[in-house]
Design a protein around this motif. Structure first.
Motif, PDB file in Angstrom:
ATOM      1  N   CYS A 223       0.779  -1.184  -0.066  1.00 52.23           N
ATOM      2  CA  CYS A 223      -0.038   0.011   0.085  1.00 52.23           C
ATOM      3  C   CYS A 223       0.895   1.273   0.100  1.00 52.23           C
ATOM      4  O   CYS A 223       1.900   1.346   0.664  1.00 52.23           O
ATOM      5  CB  CYS A 223      -1.016  -0.038   1.328  1.00 52.23           C
ATOM      6  SG  CYS A 223      -2.019   1.353   1.513  1.00 52.23           S
ATOM      7  N   HIS A 225       0.062   4.054   1.494  1.00 49.28           N
ATOM      8  CA  HIS A 225      -0.073   4.845   2.358  1.00 49.28           C
ATOM      9  C   HIS A 225       1.280   4.498   3.578  1.00 49.28           C
ATOM     10  O   HIS A 225       2.060   5.385   3.904  1.00 49.28           O
ATOM     11  CB  HIS A 225      -1.522   4.547   3.006  1.00 49.28           C
ATOM     12  CG  HIS A 225      -1.715   5.345   4.373  1.00 49.28           C
ATOM     13  ND1 HIS A 225      -2.244   4.751   5.504  1.00 49.28           N
ATOM     14  CD2 HIS A 225      -1.295   6.694   4.769  1.00 49.28           C
ATOM     15  CE1 HIS A 225      -2.320   5.749   6.557  1.00 49.28           C
ATOM     16  NE2 HIS A 225      -1.526   6.853   5.988  1.00 49.28           N
ATOM     17  N   CYS A 241      -7.202  -1.992   1.492  1.00 51.75           N
ATOM     18  CA  CYS A 241      -6.259  -2.249   2.346  1.00 51.75           C
ATOM     19  C   CYS A 241      -6.923  -2.236   3.866  1.00 51.75           C
ATOM     20  O   CYS A 241      -7.825  -1.677   4.046  1.00 51.75           O
ATOM     21  CB  CYS A 241      -5.124  -0.969   2.292  1.00 51.75           C
ATOM     22  SG  CYS A 241      -3.815  -1.054   3.474  1.00 51.75           S
ATOM     23  N   HIS A 244      -5.924   0.951   7.124  1.00 56.29           N
ATOM     24  CA  HIS A 244      -6.720   2.229   7.277  1.00 56.29           C
ATOM     25  C   HIS A 244      -7.653   2.485   6.098  1.00 56.29           C
ATOM     26  O   HIS A 244      -8.290   3.523   5.946  1.00 56.29           O
ATOM     27  CB  HIS A 244      -5.506   3.237   7.253  1.00 56.29           C
ATOM     28  CG  HIS A 244      -4.509   3.111   8.068  1.00 56.29           C
ATOM     29  ND1 HIS A 244      -3.179   2.619   7.721  1.00 56.29           N
ATOM     30  CD2 HIS A 244      -4.162   3.388   9.436  1.00 56.29           C
ATOM     31  CE1 HIS A 244      -2.251   2.480   8.806  1.00 56.29           C
ATOM     32  NE2 HIS A 244      -2.858   2.862   9.671  1.00 56.29           N
ATOM     33  N   SER A 246      -7.754   2.373   2.750  1.00 55.17           N
ATOM     34  CA  SER A 246      -7.567   3.017   1.325  1.00 55.17           C
ATOM     35  C   SER A 246      -7.996   1.880   0.410  1.00 55.17           C
ATOM     36  O   SER A 246      -7.884   0.763   0.278  1.00 55.17           O
ATOM     37  CB  SER A 246      -5.964   3.147   1.091  1.00 55.17           C
ATOM     38  OG  SER A 246      -5.633   4.215   1.892  1.00 55.17           O
TER      39      SER A 246
HETATM   40 FE1  FES Z   1      -2.864   1.039   3.496  1.00 52.54          FE
HETATM   41 FE2  FES Z   1      -2.838   2.682   5.391  1.00 52.54          FE
HETATM   42  S1  FES Z   1      -1.425   1.285   5.096  1.00 52.54           S
HETATM   43  S2  FES Z   1      -4.377   2.466   4.039  1.00 52.54           S
END
Ligand code: FES
Length: 322
Positions: A223, A225, A241, A244, A246
């Motif tokens: 991901c 993020h 994901c 969090h 996403s």
């Molecule tokens: Fe994937 Fe935060 S690590 S949304």
């Protein structure tokens, strides 16, 4: 008393002749003075058993008076062969007896005509002793200059080998084919997944392989993020994901969530006859492959070249929140 002195002299003479035979020298070379003088050899001789019979405390002085002379002469004659005479049976090896006699009478040997023969019999050094002697004298083995030449040559050879090894390691690929960081040859390009079906995961290469209207893509499984591993959700027809929340569409475009950009992807190539006929651009877009790729064409994913996804503001997905 006279008989004892004569017996002692005979005994000394036999010992002297025995020692001379072992050394292979002429007895005449060591003939002691017969004039009764003690001489230098007699003075240098260590005390031995030859002098031991002298005390004889029980013998009256009157009886010892007629035969006083033999004592110094006996000592003088005993000197060259003292060590061999003392206990020939105890010193069994003839070489040890000869070495002892030679060590105790160096001046005598060097002062007569047999000195040259003794020097000729000196054993030449061999092995390491010869090398060391040659190193000192420069006459045998290697000398100092040759030794330094060999040392410098060895050092230069070692340095050359190390330089060659370092160059080889620098030019050698850091990653082998088929391992993450290297290239993955996935097979014939005609065997690509059909457009519209679910993506195929490759856990070794850490990418999702999909086929789109814009060409194949290899999406990095991490991901954008904070690095969690997102999943494909067939029911929602998108990637999600679990960390969090996403979300990304099937082509990796950002939909929603805290991720700052679309999914990253690896460089994809279609190779035919050793030439690249289609590939992914730096922007992540794919240059269209031939409509009917050759059966010999192969699809290659280079996991050593990762292309960063576009910022979420530039995502073409219609799900981007306002
Ligand atoms: Fe994937 Fe935060 S690590 S949304």
């Amino acid at each position: 008393m006279a008989e004892r002195s004569q017996a002692w002299l005979d005994r000394v003479e036999r010992a002297r002749q025995s020692a001379a035979e072992r050394l292979g020298i002429d007895v005449g070379d060591f003939a002691p003075p017969r004039d009764g003088s003690t001489g230098e050899t007699a003075e240098a001789a260590p005390p031995t058993e030859a002098a031991a019979p002298q005390p004889e405390p029980a013998v009256p002085a009157v009886e010892a008076a007629p035969e006083p002379a033999p004592q110094p002469a006996a000592v003088a004659e005993a000197a060259p062969v003292a060590a061999a005479e003392v206990a020939p049976a105890e010193v069994a090896p003839a070489e040890e007896a000869a070495a002892t006699v030679e060590a105790q009478t160096p001046t005598t040997v060097q002062s007569n005509g047999s000195a040259a023969a003794a020097a000729a019999e000196r054993v030449a050094p061999v092995g390491r002793a010869a090398v060391l002697e040659g190193f000192e004298t420069g006459q045998e083995g290697i000398n100092r200059r040759e030794f330094l030449s060999y040392a410098w040559g060895g050092a230069l050879t070692l340095l050359t080998l190390e330089s060659g090894l370092a160059t080889y390691q620098f030019m050698y690929p850091r990653f082998r084919e088929g391992e993450f960081g290297g290239k993955f040859i996935l097979g014939a390009a005609t065997a690509l997944p059909q457009i519209g079906i679910d993506p195929e995961g490759n856990s070794t290469g850490k990418f999702w392989l999909i086929n789109t209207d814009e060409g194949p893509r290899a999406l990095y499984m991490v991901c954008t993020h904070l690095g969690c591993l997102y999943k494909w959700e067939p029911s929602n027809n998108r990637f999600e994901c679990p960390c969090h929340g996403s979300k990304f569409d099937r082509e990796g475009h950002y939909i929603e969530g805290p991720a700052p950009r679309s999914l990253d992807q690896f460089l994809v190539e279609i190779v035919e006859g050793g030439s690249i006929v289609a590939t992914t651009e730096d922007s992540g877009d794919f240059i269209s492959a031939p409509t009917l790729p050759s059966p010999d064409a192969e699809i290659v994913v280079d996991t050593g070249k990762r292309l960063q996804g576009k910022p979420k503001a530039l995502s073409p997905s219609k799900a981007v929140p306002s």
